[in-house]
Motif scaffolding. Structure first.
Motif, PDB file in Angstrom:
ATOM      1  N   GLU A   1      -2.360   0.492  -2.272  1.00 59.54           N
ATOM      2  CA  GLU A   1      -1.999   1.187  -1.039  1.00 59.54           C
ATOM      3  C   GLU A   1      -1.339   0.226  -0.057  1.00 59.54           C
ATOM      4  O   GLU A   1      -1.460   0.372   1.166  1.00 59.54           O
ATOM      5  CB  GLU A   1      -3.225   1.835  -0.401  1.00 59.54           C
ATOM      6  N   GLY A   2      -0.628  -0.755  -0.593  1.00 58.87           N
ATOM      7  CA  GLY A   2      -0.015  -1.766   0.256  1.00 58.87           C
ATOM      8  C   GLY A   2       1.216  -1.259   0.992  1.00 58.87           C
ATOM      9  O   GLY A   2       1.810  -0.240   0.654  1.00 58.87           O
ATOM     10  N   MET A   3       1.590  -1.998   2.025  1.00 57.60           N
ATOM     11  CA  MET A   3       2.838  -1.765   2.746  1.00 57.60           C
ATOM     12  C   MET A   3       3.592  -3.083   2.775  1.00 57.60           C
ATOM     13  O   MET A   3       3.064  -4.089   3.259  1.00 57.60           O
ATOM     14  CB  MET A   3       2.552  -1.285   4.172  1.00 57.60           C
TER      15      MET A   3
ATOM     16  N   SER B   1       5.245  -0.919  -6.797  1.00 57.47           N
ATOM     17  CA  SER B   1       4.240  -0.692  -7.838  1.00 57.47           C
ATOM     18  C   SER B   1       2.814  -0.740  -7.290  1.00 57.47           C
ATOM     19  O   SER B   1       1.876  -0.327  -7.977  1.00 57.47           O
ATOM     20  CB  SER B   1       4.401  -1.722  -8.965  1.00 57.47           C
ATOM     21  N   PHE B   2       2.627  -1.235  -6.078  1.00 53.00           N
ATOM     22  CA  PHE B   2       1.279  -1.266  -5.494  1.00 53.00           C
ATOM     23  C   PHE B   2       1.270  -0.776  -4.043  1.00 53.00           C
ATOM     24  O   PHE B   2       0.449  -1.181  -3.242  1.00 53.00           O
ATOM     25  CB  PHE B   2       0.660  -2.663  -5.585  1.00 53.00           C
ATOM     26  N   GLY B   3       2.201   0.131  -3.740  1.00 52.96           N
ATOM     27  CA  GLY B   3       2.224   0.694  -2.396  1.00 52.96           C
ATOM     28  C   GLY B   3       3.604   1.203  -2.024  1.00 52.96           C
ATOM     29  O   GLY B   3       4.322   1.737  -2.860  1.00 52.96           O
ATOM     30  N   LYS B   4       3.979   1.003  -0.777  1.00 51.69           N
ATOM     31  CA  LYS B   4       5.271   1.455  -0.281  1.00 51.69           C
ATOM     32  C   LYS B   4       6.053   0.267   0.281  1.00 51.69           C
ATOM     33  O   LYS B   4       5.468  -0.771   0.617  1.00 51.69           O
ATOM     34  CB  LYS B   4       5.093   2.523   0.805  1.00 51.69           C
ATOM     35  N   THR B   5       7.379   0.446   0.404  1.00 48.29           N
ATOM     36  CA  THR B   5       8.225  -0.627   0.923  1.00 48.29           C
ATOM     37  C   THR B   5       9.176  -0.093   1.986  1.00 48.29           C
ATOM     38  O   THR B   5       9.467   1.111   2.038  1.00 48.29           O
ATOM     39  CB  THR B   5       9.068  -1.278  -0.197  1.00 48.29           C
TER      40      THR B   5
END
Length: 267
Positions: free
Chosen positions: A127-129, A152-156
């Motif tokens: 759920e990273g940003m 792959s592990f959140g949003k950008t």
């Protein structure tokens, strides 16, 4: 396509886990440089068992096309000095807070492909940003590949470099401020007689649900707040107390101070 990750701390492992789960690169094409992980008696988790692990930064860079520098800003200059003679033509991706491309480019050629990224720790639960800045020499296909890694592990989101210190103060440091808020909510619940377990579950899910409302509804947080605050009700009474204690001002000051510290790290 080969990827090197230098540093397997929390963020390095989160990046590696995201890449493997999304099958962006095969495990055999990933080499990680980390002294602790490379020790013969260190037990590597099954998730990472097929990647190549070394204590040699130079080897990792030499064998890769993309290099992620997942190290703290306090040691990144030592790592850059170590790898600079082996990084020509590589795409260099740094997640070190405050270390700008002016500093990074001192160790490489003028047309080096440098990408700055500020991820955050919710990456550990996918759920990273992550905010990304690309130097002008980075090609479109390279940008797409790097975005795939961090998505792959959140949003950008892509930002200008002069915004990176603000990003660091807000989303980089922000999770810690949120954890303090969750802890405080839970403490208040315990004060009113709830068990610690129940209070913490209520607090964490309330924050998670509130965040999802902001992201999915398209409504401004103030509008969502007004939907909860009935006239002369419980919520407006609590909001008034927060305002009396300068809650908003404290949060703004915390982000501002964190951003200033990010600027200092880059000097």
């Amino acid at each position: 396509m080969k990827l090197a990750i230098i540093g397997l701390g929390n963020m390095g492992q989160a990046i590696l886990s995201g890449v493997l789960k999304a099958e962006i690169i095969k495990a055999k094409d990933i080499i990680a440089a980390d002294k602790k992980f490379a020790e013969s008696n260190f037990k590597v988790s099954d998730e990472f068992s097929e990647i190549i692990v070394t204590a040699d930064n130079k080897r990792a860079v030499r064998e890769a096309d993309y290099v992620i520098l997942a190290v703290k800003p306090q040691i990144i200059k030592f790592v850059l000095e170590d790898i600079k003679d082996f990084a020509e033509s590589k795409v260099i991706i740094s997640i070190a807070a405050g270390i700008n491309t002016r500093v990074l480019s001192q160790y490489f050629t003028a047309d080096a492909k440098i990408i700055r990224v500020m991820p955050n720790t919710p990456a550990l639960v996918a759920e990273g940003m992550s905010a990304l800045y690309y130097s002008s020499s980075v090609e479109a296909d390279e940008k797409a590949f790097v975005e795939k890694i961090f998505n792959s592990f959140g949003k950008t989101t892509e930002v200008e470099e002069n915004d990176m210190d603000a990003v660091t103060g807000l989303s980089g440091s922000g999770p810690a401020f949120v954890y303090i808020f969750i802890e405080a909510l839970a403490d208040a619940g315990v004060l009113r007689g709830l068990t610690r377990e129940t209070a913490l579950k209520l607090a964490a899910q309330t924050v998670k649900g509130g965040a999802e409302m902001v992201l999915s509804s398209g409504k401004h947080p103030a509008e969502l707040k007004d939907m909860v605050t009935s006239p002369a009700g419980t919520t407006i009474t609590g909001v008034a107390e927060l305002e009396k204690s300068a809650f908003r001002s404290a949060v703004i000051s915390a982000v501002e101070k964190a951003a200033e510290r990010s600027e200092e790290l880059g000097e």
